[in-house]
Design a protein around this motif. Structure first.
Motif, mmCIF file in Angstrom:
data_model
loop_
_atom_site.group_PDB
_atom_site.id
_atom_site.type_symbol
_atom_site.label_atom_id
_atom_site.label_comp_id
_atom_site.label_asym_id
_atom_site.label_seq_id
_atom_site.Cartn_x
_atom_site.Cartn_y
_atom_site.Cartn_z
ATOM 1 N N ASN A 142 10.497 -1.583 7.865
ATOM 2 C CA ASN A 142 10.987 -2.475 6.815
ATOM 3 C C ASN A 142 12.448 -2.851 7.059
ATOM 4 O O ASN A 142 12.814 -4.024 7.013
ATOM 5 C CB ASN A 142 10.836 -1.796 5.448
ATOM 6 C CG ASN A 142 11.111 -2.743 4.306
ATOM 7 O OD1 ASN A 142 10.465 -3.769 4.186
ATOM 8 N ND2 ASN A 142 12.056 -2.382 3.463
ATOM 9 N N PHE A 190 5.199 -1.464 0.867
ATOM 10 C CA PHE A 190 5.843 -2.693 1.336
ATOM 11 C C PHE A 190 5.807 -3.790 0.270
ATOM 12 O O PHE A 190 6.786 -4.508 0.084
ATOM 13 C CB PHE A 190 5.195 -3.196 2.629
ATOM 14 C CG PHE A 190 5.537 -2.373 3.833
ATOM 15 C CD1 PHE A 190 6.849 -2.129 4.186
ATOM 16 C CD2 PHE A 190 4.532 -1.830 4.625
ATOM 17 C CE1 PHE A 190 7.175 -1.371 5.300
ATOM 18 C CE2 PHE A 190 4.838 -1.074 5.738
ATOM 19 C CZ PHE A 190 6.160 -0.842 6.077
ATOM 20 N N LEU A 246 3.645 -5.796 8.063
ATOM 21 C CA LEU A 246 4.473 -4.605 8.212
ATOM 22 C C LEU A 246 3.617 -3.343 8.333
ATOM 23 O O LEU A 246 3.969 -2.425 9.080
ATOM 24 C CB LEU A 246 5.469 -4.496 7.054
ATOM 25 C CG LEU A 246 6.551 -5.584 7.011
ATOM 26 C CD1 LEU A 246 7.415 -5.449 5.764
ATOM 27 C CD2 LEU A 246 7.404 -5.576 8.267
ATOM 28 N N SER A 305 3.622 -7.899 3.827
ATOM 29 C CA SER A 305 3.294 -6.478 3.681
ATOM 30 C C SER A 305 2.175 -6.075 4.632
ATOM 31 O O SER A 305 2.226 -5.008 5.250
ATOM 32 C CB SER A 305 2.899 -6.168 2.236
ATOM 33 O OG SER A 305 3.999 -6.397 1.385
ATOM 34 N N ASN A 343 8.975 -5.926 -1.129
ATOM 35 C CA ASN A 343 9.271 -7.324 -0.797
ATOM 36 C C ASN A 343 8.481 -8.367 -1.586
ATOM 37 O O ASN A 343 8.745 -9.550 -1.436
ATOM 38 C CB ASN A 343 9.088 -7.560 0.705
ATOM 39 C CG ASN A 343 7.669 -7.361 1.165
ATOM 40 O OD1 ASN A 343 6.730 -7.870 0.571
ATOM 41 N ND2 ASN A 343 7.496 -6.609 2.246
#
Length: 176
Positions: free
Chosen positions: A73, A27, A40, A37, A31
Motif C-alpha cells: 500500500n 485495502f 493491491l 484494492s 483507499n
C-alpha cells in the motif's frame, strides 16, 4: 507459508483463498477503491511469493502478511500519489416504505460520515484502527506489523480511536 517457502507453490493458492477477503477489506478501507484494492491484493501475494524466504514462521502468518500488505500500500501511493476515493451516497435504493427509507438514509449517512472521519485521520492512525477494529487482529500481531510492542500497539489504537471520535463529532456538529 512454510510449505510455500520449501517449494510447494500450490499452497499459495490455498493461502490466497483464505486471506484475499481480509486483505481486500484492509485495502478498501484504506483507499475506498474496489478495483485498486483487488490489484493491491494481487500484489501482496506476488510479493509474498517473491519474498517467501523472509517468512520464518516465528510470528503469526497474519502479521507477516499484513506487514507485506502495508508495504504494498505504501509503495503504491508513494509511486502514484493517488488521491483517496470517497463512497458515493447515490447507491441508496427506495424500498417502498418511507420510514425504512429514512432509516436507511440515516444509517448510510452515518457510514459515510464514519468513512469520511477515517479518511481524515493520518494514515498511521487509520491503519492501526483498520487492523484492530475492522480486521480484528490481536494487539501482539499489530505490534509485530508496526514494529512495536503489544502495549505500544494498544496505546496507538486507543489514541487513534480517540482522534476518530473527535473527528466524527466535529463532522456531526457541522451538519447540525
Amino acid at each position: 507459508m512454510l510449505k510455500v517457502k520449501t517449494g510447494d507453490l500450490d499452497k499459495m493458492g490455498l493461502l490466497y483463498e483464505r486471506h484475499k477477503k481480509r486483505l481486500f477489506g484492509f485495502f478498501y478501507n484504506m483507499n475506498q477503491n474496489a478495483s485498486l484494492s483487488e490489484d493491491l491484493v494481487q500484489n501482496v501475494f506476488v510479493r509474498m511469493l517473491k519474498y517467501k524466504h523472509t517468512f520464518t514462521g516465528e510470528g503469526s502468518f497474519a502479521a507477516w502478511m499484513f506487514r507485506t500488505a502495508r508495504n504494498v500500500n505504501y509503495d503504491h501511493f508513494r509511486k502514484n500519489k493517488n488521491s483517496r476515493f470517497q463512497e458515493d451516497v447515490s447507491s441508496l435504493q427506495y424500498r417502498g416504505n418511507e420510514m425504512e427509507l429514512e432509516e436507511e438514509i440515516d444509517k448510510k449517512e452515518s457510514v459515510v460520515q464514519l468513512n469520511l472521519a477515517l479518511q481524515r485521520l493520518p494514515e498511521d492512525k487509520r491503519e492501526v484502527l483498520l487492523l484492530s477494529k475492522f480486521r480484528e487482529l490481536k494487539f501482539s500481531e499489530i505490534g509485530e506489523i508496526l514494529g512495536c510492542s503489544e502495549g505500544a500497539a494498544k496505546v496507538k489504537a486507543h489514541r487513534a480511536l480517540k482522534e476518530l471520535r473527535s473527528v466524527f463529532l466535529q463532522l456531526e456538529n457541522k451538519e447540525l
